[in-house]
Scaffold this active site. Structure first.
Site, PDB file in Angstrom:
ATOM      1  N   CYS A   1       0.299  -1.208   0.390  1.00  0.00           N
ATOM      2  CA  CYS A   1      -0.430  -0.142  -0.004  1.00  0.00           C
ATOM      3  C   CYS A   1       0.549   1.943  -0.327  1.00  0.00           C
ATOM      4  O   CYS A   1       0.309   2.594  -0.348  1.00  0.00           O
ATOM      5  CB  CYS A   1      -0.554  -0.066   1.131  1.00  0.00           C
ATOM      6  SG  CYS A   1      -0.109  -0.490   2.866  1.00  0.00           S
TER       7      CYS A   1
ATOM      8  N   HIS B   1      -1.440   0.948   7.214  1.00  0.00           N
ATOM      9  CA  HIS B   1      -1.787   0.703   6.230  1.00  0.00           C
ATOM     10  C   HIS B   1      -1.868   2.425   5.871  1.00  0.00           C
ATOM     11  O   HIS B   1      -2.235   3.444   6.372  1.00  0.00           O
ATOM     12  CB  HIS B   1      -3.663   0.059   6.217  1.00  0.00           C
ATOM     13  CG  HIS B   1      -3.747   0.513   4.566  1.00  0.00           C
ATOM     14  ND1 HIS B   1      -3.403  -0.040   3.825  1.00  0.00           N
ATOM     15  CD2 HIS B   1      -4.598   1.101   3.993  1.00  0.00           C
ATOM     16  CE1 HIS B   1      -3.685   0.422   2.467  1.00  0.00           C
ATOM     17  NE2 HIS B   1      -4.995   0.627   3.004  1.00  0.00           N
TER      18      HIS B   1
END
Length: 736
Positions: A114, A386
């Site tokens: 990510c 994330h």
């Protein structure tokens, strides 16, 4: 019958399966139109128009053997040929989701990539940057081993792909961060990836003698100053930077953090600076400020640290507010010099006043304004989390000013205002709107999601003529109504003698816009990019459009309707031939597409079995064809794969039922069915090797024989003739 062939081909090739036809023709070495010059958008682009076209095809095939055979041949050749790559693939569904309604393409998360995706989307959305990278057409022997060429490929897909997301698998394999290999399931720092990536990209551009795009966009220059207090001498050393690294602890706002960044320290006493010109030590102010600002200012908020007492990494979730418009002038060399003229030099070491009469932000002071255009957010803790991005679309069009959230493969429009910016990006503490007393969590909670990197673009550069493109292949354009721009030609509507009405400028602009949209849809306006990448994206788009047309419930229902439309027309003089064509379509569709796909699309299995049973039981010609096919090389392989090697139980049950119906119908036509005994031998031969190797999946194999033997004396006699019972006992108990 007379109009059928031409209408069928037109419906299949132009209105429904344009991409499939282009792919099929590309394998034929003829002088057809080059792929890059063909428009692969079907005329039926909406669900309702496609359903209507399917209905017309079914009507044409109703009671017409020639039309049915033609449609069957075309569909089988276009969509349902055996694919060696998928021969043992089950529960299969290729990508069939188009790019989101936002018009942008996402990036697949390979496990923990990510951080890459968040950075790549920020770079792609920077005006002119992807166009500059794609304009480099440098041929190399092994593009799969070049980071630069893989980034080009990524930008090319983000610009032109029709799919919902792109999977940069090759980039994952070859990219090294500071000469260290990366693993897709290991989280890395987004800022470190950003600096390593642009460094490698610019090094490559420099190597081939091209302009360093990232340096020109992101690089600024620091000025490391030493200002002597008791003499007029000043010393300055320049140092380039790609991002400002700012602390977040004890800083309630970005301006305070910048103040701390440029705050000098006074070197005095034993620590005084030795002035080389005066040849003696002087009380000196040592500070760092900005001599040259970049086009895009990247600010790295240093939220990660290390706790030496506990020996673990930590994340600082403190709140730090940042503005929509940031004035960087006070932190530049000129801004600091202006402050020097308003303050005593000794105060520069403290630099405590910002709001008085001599404030660098006072009304009328010079400005160097930057607008917030992107934020990379980190959600989570230091050891796990994330990354995702918020990015402002800076194109000159109706969408200017809209913000989008790029979260791996999902891209969606996001309303970013003062409230949402604070909630999504500032960090700090918050109180939940609904607080449950029984909830173990505290009433005041800390936001573990907060801004990690900020992207500010100089306001004076916002009107750059080179702008990022929302691709011409967005879903909304694909499904937009095909506008007819030609003037009406009917004399009743527009007589030639009538004068041409005056067209206002606004109408001319509207007409021009429609023409441009039509040209974009046909691919006339193509961004310059290496031919290799452009062709790769085009091929993937064609494959995607073909898969999207096939792997959907409407198409599956259409094939079922087509296969069953003549199944009950027993009195038709050509019923035998129609049943055979219908069974050929049914069998190839089931075994090449339907039974291989996801369960959510396999909702009509019972209807398919009923249709096949009807065709087999009522047509000896259809049954003869299937038995002959199953004893051939392709049929033998399908028997083994679907009956034994297939890992999906529902599929094995359906296949066993189909083969049971085949044996049952063949037994009915035993007198004319010469190949029945050969088919039984093929099935029994599987006991020698394939059934033992697939014991876990073999229950449906025996279920097939168990049901067949219960059909009566004829089936038992047939099995005894082939030693079926003896062979099965040997399989269960062993040859001894």
């Amino acid at each position: 019958e007379r109009l059928g062939p031409s209408l069928i081909r037109q419906l299949l090739d132009d209105f429904l399966f344009r991409a499939s036809r282009i792919i099929f023709n590309s394998h034929i070495p003829t002088g057809s139109t080059p792929l890059s010059q063909q428009d692969f958008h079907p005329k039926c682009s909406t669900a309702s128009s496609r359903l209507a076209a399917y209905e017309v095809l079914v009507m044409l095939a109703d009671s017409s053997i020639s039309n049915l055979q033609l449609i069957t041949e075309e569909l089988l050749s276009l969509h349902h040929q055996a694919d060696p790559a998928l021969i043992k693939e089950f529960d299969y569904l290729p990508p069939v989701d188009s790019r989101s309604i936002s018009g942008f393409v996402g990036l697949k998360n390979g496990g923990a990539t990510c951080y890459m995706n968040a950075v790549f989307q920020q770079l792609y959305m920077q005006p002119g940057l992807p166009e500059a990278i794609l304009s480099v057409d440098d041929e190399v022997e092994n593009p799969d081993e070049s980071v630069f060429h893989q980034v080009q490929s990524l930008f090319g897909h983000l610009m032109e792909s029709k799919l919902q997301y792109y999977v940069p698998e090759t980039f994952w394999k070859i990219f090294k961060m500071w000469n260290k290999e990366l693993y897709v399931r290991e989280q890395q720092d987004a800022y470190e990836f950003f600096t390593s990536l642009i460094d490698q990209m610019d090094e490559y551009l420099k190597k081939i003698g091209r302009e360093q795009v990232f340096k020109n966009t992101f690089q600024g220059i620091f000025s490391d100053q030493k200002i002597c207090k008791d003499c007029p001498h000043r010393y300055e050393r320049e140092e380039p930077f790609m991002a400002l690294n700012l602390g977040v602890t004890s800083c309630q706002s970005l301006e305070i953090s910048l103040d701390q960044f440029v705050r000098g320290e006074v070197l005095e006493g034993s620590n005084a600076y030795y002035c080389e010109k005066c040849k003696e030590k002087r009380t000196t102010v040592k500070r760092t400020c900005i001599k040259s600002l970049p086009i895009v200012l990247v600010i790295h908020l240093m939220r990660f640290g290390f706790d030496w007492e506990s020996g673990r990494s930590i994340k600082y979730d403190e709140q730090i507010r940042f503005p929509w418009i940031l004035n960087m002038e006070p932190y530049t060399v000129l801004g600091m010099a202006r402050q020097d003229s308003n303050f005593e030099i000794g105060d520069m070491g403290k630099c405590t006043e910002q709001g008085g009469s001599g404030s660098p932000r006072k009304k009328g002071a010079p400005t160097e304004n930057y607008e917030l255009v992107g934020v990379i957010v980190h959600s989570g803790q230091a050891h796990a989390g994330h990354y995702y991005s918020f990015i402002k679309d800076r194109r000159v069009c109706t969408a200017k000013g809209k913000w989008y959230k790029f979260n791996d493969n999902v891209v969606e429009e996001f309303v970013l205002n003062d409230d949402t910016l604070e909630y999504e990006c500032f960090g700090g503490e918050y109180r939940p709107k609904v607080y449950d007393q029984s909830n173990p969590y505290p009433e005041v909670r800390r936001r573990y999601w907060n801004a990690y990197m900020l992207f500010y673009q100089r306001v004076s550069d916002q009107n750059s003529p080179v702008l990022p493109k929302k691709s011409r292949v967005s879903v909304m354009r694909q499904e937009a109504e095909d506008l007819s721009l030609s003037a009406p030609s009917s004399p009743e509507i527009s007589p030639q003698s009538s004068p041409r009405p005056h067209r206002p400028n606004s109408d001319r602009l509207t007409l021009l816009t429609k023409l441009v949209k039509k040209g974009e849809k046909k691919g006339l306006f193509v961004e310059k990019m290496p031919t290799r990448i452009y062709q790769m994206v085009r091929d993937e788009n064609l494959k995607f459009m073909k898969n999207r047309d096939v792997y959907n419930s409407d198409y599956f229902n259409f094939v079922l309707s087509l296969a069953s439309v003549n199944a009950t027309k027993l009195k038709h003089p050509l019923y035998q031939a129609m049943a055979k064509a219908s069974l050929q379509l049914s069998f190839q569709f089931l075994f090449q597409s339907y039974l291989r796909t996801k369960k959510k699309l396999r909702v009509d299995t019972d209807e398919w079995i009923t249709t096949i049973e009807m065709l087999l039981s009522k047509s000896s010609e259809a049954c003869q064809w299937l038995v002959k096919y199953l004893i051939g090389p392709e049929g033998k392989e399908l028997l083994k794969i679907f009956l034994l090697e297939c890992s999906v139980r529902d599929v094995r049950v359906a296949v066993a039922t189909v083969f049971e119906k085949t044996l049952q119908s063949a037994l009915m036509y035993q007198e004319t069915m010469k190949d029945l005994e050969q088919l039984l031998e093929v099935l029994l031969t599987l006991l020698d090797k394939d059934v033992p190797e697939n014991c876990k999946n073999c229950s449906q194999y025996f279920f097939l024989f168990n049901n067949f033997v219960q059909k009566g004396f004829g089936s038992c006699q047939l099995l005894l003739r082939h030693g079926a019972f003896r062979r099965m006992i040997c399989f269960l108990l062993g040859p001894s």
